[in-house]
Design a protein around this motif. Structure first.
Motif, PDB file in Angstrom:
ATOM      1  N   MET A   1     -23.813 -13.688  65.854  1.00  0.00           N
ATOM      2  CA  MET A   1     -23.993 -13.501  64.629  1.00  0.00           C
ATOM      3  C   MET A   1     -22.717 -12.809  64.099  1.00  0.00           C
ATOM      4  O   MET A   1     -22.338 -12.759  63.073  1.00  0.00           O
ATOM      5  CB  MET A   1     -24.801 -12.162  64.418  1.00  0.00           C
ATOM      6  CG  MET A   1     -26.231 -12.710  64.893  1.00  0.00           C
ATOM      7  SD  MET A   1     -27.046 -13.922  63.884  1.00  0.00           S
ATOM      8  CE  MET A   1     -27.390 -13.068  62.403  1.00  0.00           C
ATOM      9  N   CYS A   2     -21.866 -12.066  65.092  1.00  0.00           N
ATOM     10  CA  CYS A   2     -20.475 -11.569  64.725  1.00  0.00           C
ATOM     11  C   CYS A   2     -19.420 -12.681  64.551  1.00  0.00           C
ATOM     12  O   CYS A   2     -18.210 -12.461  64.246  1.00  0.00           O
ATOM     13  CB  CYS A   2     -19.914 -10.645  65.834  1.00  0.00           C
ATOM     14  SG  CYS A   2     -19.619 -11.395  67.414  1.00  0.00           S
TER      15      CYS A   2
ATOM     16  N   CYS B   1     -22.296 -13.310  73.964  1.00  0.00           N
ATOM     17  CA  CYS B   1     -21.635 -12.449  73.168  1.00  0.00           C
ATOM     18  C   CYS B   1     -21.678 -11.050  73.728  1.00  0.00           C
ATOM     19  O   CYS B   1     -22.451 -10.422  73.491  1.00  0.00           O
ATOM     20  CB  CYS B   1     -21.952 -12.762  71.714  1.00  0.00           C
ATOM     21  SG  CYS B   1     -20.888 -11.711  70.618  1.00  0.00           S
TER      22      CYS B   1
ATOM     23  N   ARG C   1     -20.021  -8.581  72.577  1.00  0.00           N
ATOM     24  CA  ARG C   1     -20.016  -7.666  71.380  1.00  0.00           C
ATOM     25  C   ARG C   1     -21.485  -7.244  70.895  1.00  0.00           C
ATOM     26  O   ARG C   1     -21.720  -6.092  70.808  1.00  0.00           O
ATOM     27  CB  ARG C   1     -19.082  -8.015  70.285  1.00  0.00           C
ATOM     28  CG  ARG C   1     -18.656  -7.003  69.565  1.00  0.00           C
ATOM     29  CD  ARG C   1     -17.807  -7.527  68.330  1.00  0.00           C
ATOM     30  NE  ARG C   1     -16.911  -8.324  68.565  1.00  0.00           N
ATOM     31  CZ  ARG C   1     -15.980  -8.915  67.539  1.00  0.00           C
ATOM     32  NH1 ARG C   1     -16.434  -8.788  66.507  1.00  0.00           N
ATOM     33  NH2 ARG C   1     -15.165  -9.885  67.914  1.00  0.00           N
ATOM     34  N   CYS C   2     -22.244  -8.427  70.601  1.00  0.00           N
ATOM     35  CA  CYS C   2     -23.601  -8.116  70.234  1.00  0.00           C
ATOM     36  C   CYS C   2     -24.383  -8.001  71.305  1.00  0.00           C
ATOM     37  O   CYS C   2     -25.797  -7.785  71.007  1.00  0.00           O
ATOM     38  CB  CYS C   2     -24.064  -9.576  69.319  1.00  0.00           C
ATOM     39  SG  CYS C   2     -22.904  -9.806  68.025  1.00  0.00           S
TER      40      CYS C   2
HETATM   41 ZN    ZN Z   1     -21.240 -11.522  68.594  1.00  0.00          ZN
END
Ligand code: ZN
Length: 115
Positions: free
Chosen positions: A1-2, A32, A34-35
Motif C-alpha cells: 500500500m505504501c 513489506c 514498513r506496512c
Molecule cells: Zn508497504
C-alpha cells in the motif's frame, strides 16, 4: 500500500482448512517491512496445500481454507525438527489483523477491496 519495495521472505503460514486439519506451511511470500504486509500468491499457496493434503488428508484436498496468521518461526522450526507440529501450535500463531485482495493489472499490483 505504501508502494515501497517488497522483498521475498519465507513465512510459516498457519492455515485452517474447512472440515480438515490445520497446518503450517512454509511459503516464500513478498513482504513489506514498513506496512508489515505479506503478499502470497493464491496459486502458489494452493499448489503447496494440495501437495500437503495429498499426504495427510487426501479426502480434504480442495476444501475451502483460510490463512489465519503466521507461526512463530522458532516454534515452527522446533516442530520441523521433531517431525510433527508441536501440540500448542496455535499458541504460537500471530494472527493477521487485516486481509486485502490484490490483483495484477498492467499498471501493477492493485487493491481490490477488503474481504
Ligand atoms: Zn508497504
Amino acid at each position: 500500500m505504501c508502494r515501497g519495495n517488497t522483498f521475498k521472505r519465507k513465512f510459516p503460514l498457519m492455515i485452517m482448512v474447512e472440515d480438515g486439519p490445520a497446518l503450517s506451511l512454509g511459503l516464500t511470500c513478498k513482504y513489506c517491512a514498513r506496512c508489515e504486509f505479506i503478499i502470497a500468491h493464491s496459486h502458489e499457496l494452493e499448489a503447496e496445500l494440495c501437495t500437503a493434503f495429498e499426504k495427510i488428508a487426501p479426502a480434504k484436498t480442495g476444501n475451502d481454507y483460510h490463512v489465519v496468521g503466521v507461526m512463530d518461526k522458532k516454534v515452527w522450526k522446533k516442530g520441523l525438527k521433531a517431525g510433527s507440529p508441536s501440540g500448542n501450535a496455535m499458541d504460537a500463531v500471530i494472527f493477521f489483523k487485516q486481509y486485502l485482495t490484490l490483483e495484477f493489472s498492467p499498471g501493477g499490483w492493485g487493491y481490490r477491496g477488503d474481504q
